[in-house]
Design an enzyme around this catalytic site. Sequence first.
Site, PDB file in Angstrom:
ATOM      1  N   LYS A   1       0.793  -1.233   0.000  1.00 55.95           N
ATOM      2  CA  LYS A   1       0.000   0.000   0.000  1.00 55.95           C
ATOM      3  C   LYS A   1       0.828   1.288   0.000  1.00 55.95           C
ATOM      4  O   LYS A   1       0.285   2.363  -0.279  1.00 55.95           O
ATOM      5  CB  LYS A   1      -0.928   0.036   1.230  1.00 55.95           C
ATOM      6  CG  LYS A   1      -2.039  -0.975   1.175  1.00 55.95           C
ATOM      7  CD  LYS A   1      -3.056  -0.594   0.114  1.00 55.95           C
ATOM      8  CE  LYS A   1      -3.916  -1.742  -0.331  1.00 55.95           C
ATOM      9  NZ  LYS A   1      -3.998  -1.963  -1.749  1.00 55.95           N
TER      10      LYS A   1
ATOM     11  N   TYR B   1      -7.121  -5.002  -1.253  1.00 54.50           N
ATOM     12  CA  TYR B   1      -5.912  -5.218  -2.053  1.00 54.50           C
ATOM     13  C   TYR B   1      -5.941  -4.417  -3.357  1.00 54.50           C
ATOM     14  O   TYR B   1      -4.935  -3.831  -3.748  1.00 54.50           O
ATOM     15  CB  TYR B   1      -5.760  -6.722  -2.351  1.00 54.50           C
ATOM     16  CG  TYR B   1      -4.367  -7.090  -2.787  1.00 54.50           C
ATOM     17  CD1 TYR B   1      -3.311  -7.027  -1.887  1.00 54.50           C
ATOM     18  CD2 TYR B   1      -4.094  -7.486  -4.093  1.00 54.50           C
ATOM     19  CE1 TYR B   1      -2.019  -7.342  -2.279  1.00 54.50           C
ATOM     20  CE2 TYR B   1      -2.812  -7.811  -4.493  1.00 54.50           C
ATOM     21  CZ  TYR B   1      -1.779  -7.735  -3.577  1.00 54.50           C
ATOM     22  OH  TYR B   1      -0.498  -8.054  -3.965  1.00 54.50           O
TER      23      TYR B   1
HETATM   24  P1  RFL Z   1      10.316   8.460  -0.912  1.00 54.46           P
HETATM   25  O1  RFL Z   1      10.321   7.435  -1.991  1.00 54.46           O
HETATM   26  O2  RFL Z   1      10.992   8.165   0.354  1.00 54.46           O
HETATM   27  O3  RFL Z   1      10.927   9.789  -1.560  1.00 54.46           O
HETATM   28  C1  RFL Z   1      11.250  10.919  -0.782  1.00 54.46           C
HETATM   29  C2  RFL Z   1      12.332  11.698  -1.512  1.00 54.46           C
HETATM   30  O4  RFL Z   1      12.660  12.857  -0.723  1.00 54.46           O
HETATM   31  C3  RFL Z   1      14.066  13.000  -0.690  1.00 54.46           C
HETATM   32  N1  RFL Z   1      14.456  13.782   0.498  1.00 54.46           N
HETATM   33  C4  RFL Z   1      14.752  15.097   0.452  1.00 54.46           C
HETATM   34  N2  RFL Z   1      14.772  15.976  -0.563  1.00 54.46           N
HETATM   35  C5  RFL Z   1      15.115  17.265  -0.279  1.00 54.46           C
HETATM   36  N3  RFL Z   1      15.443  17.693   0.970  1.00 54.46           N
HETATM   37  C6  RFL Z   1      15.451  16.831   2.023  1.00 54.46           C
HETATM   38  N4  RFL Z   1      15.783  17.257   3.249  1.00 54.46           N
HETATM   39  C7  RFL Z   1      15.082  15.472   1.781  1.00 54.46           C
HETATM   40  N5  RFL Z   1      14.947  14.386   2.571  1.00 54.46           N
HETATM   41  C8  RFL Z   1      14.582  13.375   1.789  1.00 54.46           C
HETATM   42  C9  RFL Z   1      14.593  11.570  -0.656  1.00 54.46           C
HETATM   43  O5  RFL Z   1      15.953  11.489  -1.095  1.00 54.46           O
HETATM   44  C10 RFL Z   1      13.616  10.899  -1.626  1.00 54.46           C
HETATM   45  O6  RFL Z   1      14.088  10.917  -2.962  1.00 54.46           O
HETATM   46  O7  RFL Z   1       8.800   8.915  -0.547  1.00 54.46           O
HETATM   47  P2  RFL Z   1       7.504   9.044  -1.491  1.00 54.46           P
HETATM   48  O8  RFL Z   1       7.840   9.788  -2.756  1.00 54.46           O
HETATM   49  O9  RFL Z   1       6.421   9.521  -0.618  1.00 54.46           O
HETATM   50  O10 RFL Z   1       7.175   7.570  -2.002  1.00 54.46           O
HETATM   51  C11 RFL Z   1       6.726   6.609  -1.097  1.00 54.46           C
HETATM   52  C12 RFL Z   1       7.224   5.228  -1.501  1.00 54.46           C
HETATM   53  O11 RFL Z   1       8.606   5.287  -1.823  1.00 54.46           O
HETATM   54  C13 RFL Z   1       7.010   4.243  -0.362  1.00 54.46           C
HETATM   55  O12 RFL Z   1       5.705   4.353   0.170  1.00 54.46           O
HETATM   56  C14 RFL Z   1       7.197   2.800  -0.736  1.00 54.46           C
HETATM   57  O13 RFL Z   1       8.391   2.539  -1.404  1.00 54.46           O
HETATM   58  C15 RFL Z   1       7.159   2.006   0.574  1.00 54.46           C
HETATM   59  N6  RFL Z   1       7.839   0.770   0.471  1.00 54.46           N
HETATM   60  C16 RFL Z   1       7.168  -0.220  -0.126  1.00 54.46           C
HETATM   61  N7  RFL Z   1       5.875  -0.019  -0.536  1.00 54.46           N
HETATM   62  C17 RFL Z   1       5.211  -0.987  -1.145  1.00 54.46           C
HETATM   63  O14 RFL Z   1       4.043  -0.766  -1.539  1.00 54.46           O
HETATM   64  N8  RFL Z   1       5.817  -2.216  -1.363  1.00 54.46           N
HETATM   65  C18 RFL Z   1       7.125  -2.464  -0.967  1.00 54.46           C
HETATM   66  O15 RFL Z   1       7.647  -3.535  -1.173  1.00 54.46           O
HETATM   67  C19 RFL Z   1       7.850  -1.453  -0.316  1.00 54.46           C
HETATM   68  N9  RFL Z   1       9.134  -1.651   0.089  1.00 54.46           N
HETATM   69  C20 RFL Z   1       9.153   0.608   0.954  1.00 54.46           C
HETATM   70  C21 RFL Z   1       9.795  -0.623   0.749  1.00 54.46           C
HETATM   71  C22 RFL Z   1       9.830   1.640   1.652  1.00 54.46           C
HETATM   72  C23 RFL Z   1      11.119   1.474   2.147  1.00 54.46           C
HETATM   73  N10 RFL Z   1      11.713   2.573   2.893  1.00 54.46           N
HETATM   74  C24 RFL Z   1      11.020   3.830   3.061  1.00 54.46           C
HETATM   75  C25 RFL Z   1      12.909   2.526   3.602  1.00 54.46           C
HETATM   76  C26 RFL Z   1      11.096  -0.800   1.194  1.00 54.46           C
HETATM   77  C27 RFL Z   1      11.764   0.233   1.896  1.00 54.46           C
HETATM   78  C28 RFL Z   1      13.176  -0.052   2.338  1.00 54.46           C
HETATM   79  C1  PHB Z   2       7.208  -6.132  -4.388  1.00 55.98           C
HETATM   80  O1  PHB Z   2       8.250  -5.579  -4.008  1.00 55.98           O
HETATM   81  O2  PHB Z   2       7.060  -6.531  -5.544  1.00 55.98           O
HETATM   82  C2  PHB Z   2       6.092  -6.307  -3.414  1.00 55.98           C
HETATM   83  C3  PHB Z   2       6.250  -5.888  -2.122  1.00 55.98           C
HETATM   84  C4  PHB Z   2       5.209  -6.039  -1.208  1.00 55.98           C
HETATM   85  C5  PHB Z   2       4.013  -6.623  -1.626  1.00 55.98           C
HETATM   86  C6  PHB Z   2       3.859  -7.030  -2.930  1.00 55.98           C
HETATM   87  C7  PHB Z   2       4.895  -6.875  -3.840  1.00 55.98           C
HETATM   88  O3  PHB Z   2       3.007  -6.777  -0.741  1.00 55.98           O
END
Ligand code: RFL
Ligand code: PHB
Length: 398
Positions: free
Chosen positions: A301, A389
């Site tokens: 999500k 989902y």
């Molecule tokens: P992001 O992707 O963290 O992007 C934020 C951007 O802001 C920059 N930033 C700054 N820029 C200027 N000045 C500052 N002081 C700053 N501080 C930070 C950062 O460098 C970055 O480029 O947030 P955004 O855009 O809201 O996007 C959200 C998504 O990235 C996030 O919800 C998902 O990736 C969460 N997440 C996952 N979601 C899923 O649905 N499935 C996953 O498998 C999944 N794996 C993850 C994840 C998030 C992770 N994090 C946050 C550590 C795995 C990880 C490791």
């Molecule tokens: C993925 O990284 O592809 C991913 C992560 C979390 C999910 C499903 C897919 O729940």
Amino acid sequence: MLPARTQVAIVGAGPSGLLLGALLHKAGIDHVLIERQSPGYVLGRIRAGILEQGTVNLLREAGVGHGVDNAGIVHHSIELVFKNTRHAIDVTGLTQGKVVTAYGQTELTRDLMEHRQSLGLPTVYEATDVQLQGFEGNSPSVTFHKDGVAHTLACDFIAGCDGYHGVARASVPKNAITEYEKVYPFAWLGVLADVPPVSSHAIVYANSDRGFALCSMRSMTRSRYYVQCPSTDSVNQWSDQRFWDEIRLRLDPELSQRMQTGPSIEKSMAPLRSFVAEPMRFGRLFLAGDAAHIVPPTGAKGLNLAASDVKYLSSAFIEHYVDRSTAGIDHYSQRALARIWRAERFSWWLTSLMHQFPETGAFGQKMQEAELEYLVNSPALSTSLSENYVGLPLDFAT
Ligand code: RFL
Ligand code: PHB
């Protein structure tokens, strides 16, 4: 040349900031995007993989749907493994035809970056010492350094799209914000490998007494797999061989046997956390995406919630500039939070159902298995899982 003034200053060029920029540009609203990291660093983060239909529609609306339309893999079901047996949930059949699409955050971010570059939209990468000023009054601005030169960008509004560790939420006085948080006592170890996905038509979520496992994909030749592991583990404790041996033990015999293995091309640990900051608006500063909330990745999500925030926020700015109405801006926080709390609940529930907790024990494992049996055999519960989902609607009565 950077402008000295813009309508919306966007802090953070992850998916939230880039998508907001694309939607504002389409509506004729000026903005500047300020990012702390380099483009290569932003693209190197392997994160989400599953897009709701609403997210795909929003990408198309922003003019960035070509990548997901060409290379996204449409899924009609998900698969749940427990007690060594796999069960399919007919997500599309239970939601009047809705689907989810497997398309990586890396690919989506690349599409948004290329789109931005082709339009020549103002973007500052590797900005240091980014600070937000004046958002509680009528003259907000963002200051930063680029290549050693100090800049001040005056604006009407600031969009804080800078993720969980960003500066936007941290700039808000502590007494103006309430934070809700749950940290889970385990992490996910993720591996990316150039092997065909073990199940290309559905994501596989596995409950086992050794812990959770997930099988996902980035294309028909690239897989993304995860196993639950202790938060204290580090990547170098997990050789490729150990990872493949462990994930096989957590799947049903058929998948375990069918799984193709190969060298990892990326391997990383992700901590699991639920987090919400309320409200999401502070005068002329608006938070969106991970800057305001985190979900554990179990429900896929995080990225989808970022997209719905951006939908509400871009509509609010468009109402302000085009329709001269403050209604969208005034309701942004309330509208966004209504959907966020529902996704928080779903992600917490699925995480609790699928993982081994320190207190799970033999009884807890039996309870999880009984609930999963009930879930896969009950149209009511399977429908509830499916409708969450594929993504809940954008508007609720609040
Ligand atoms: P992001 O992707 O963290 O992007 C934020 C951007 O802001 C920059 N930033 C700054 N820029 C200027 N000045 C500052 N002081 C700053 N501080 C930070 C950062 O460098 C970055 O480029 O947030 P955004 O855009 O809201 O996007 C959200 C998504 O990235 C996030 O919800 C998902 O990736 C969460 N997440 C996952 N979601 C899923 O649905 N499935 C996953 O498998 C999944 N794996 C993850 C994840 C998030 C992770 N994090 C946050 C550590 C795995 C990880 C490791
Ligand atoms: C993925 O990284 O592809 C991913 C992560 C979390 C999910 C499903 C897919 O729940």
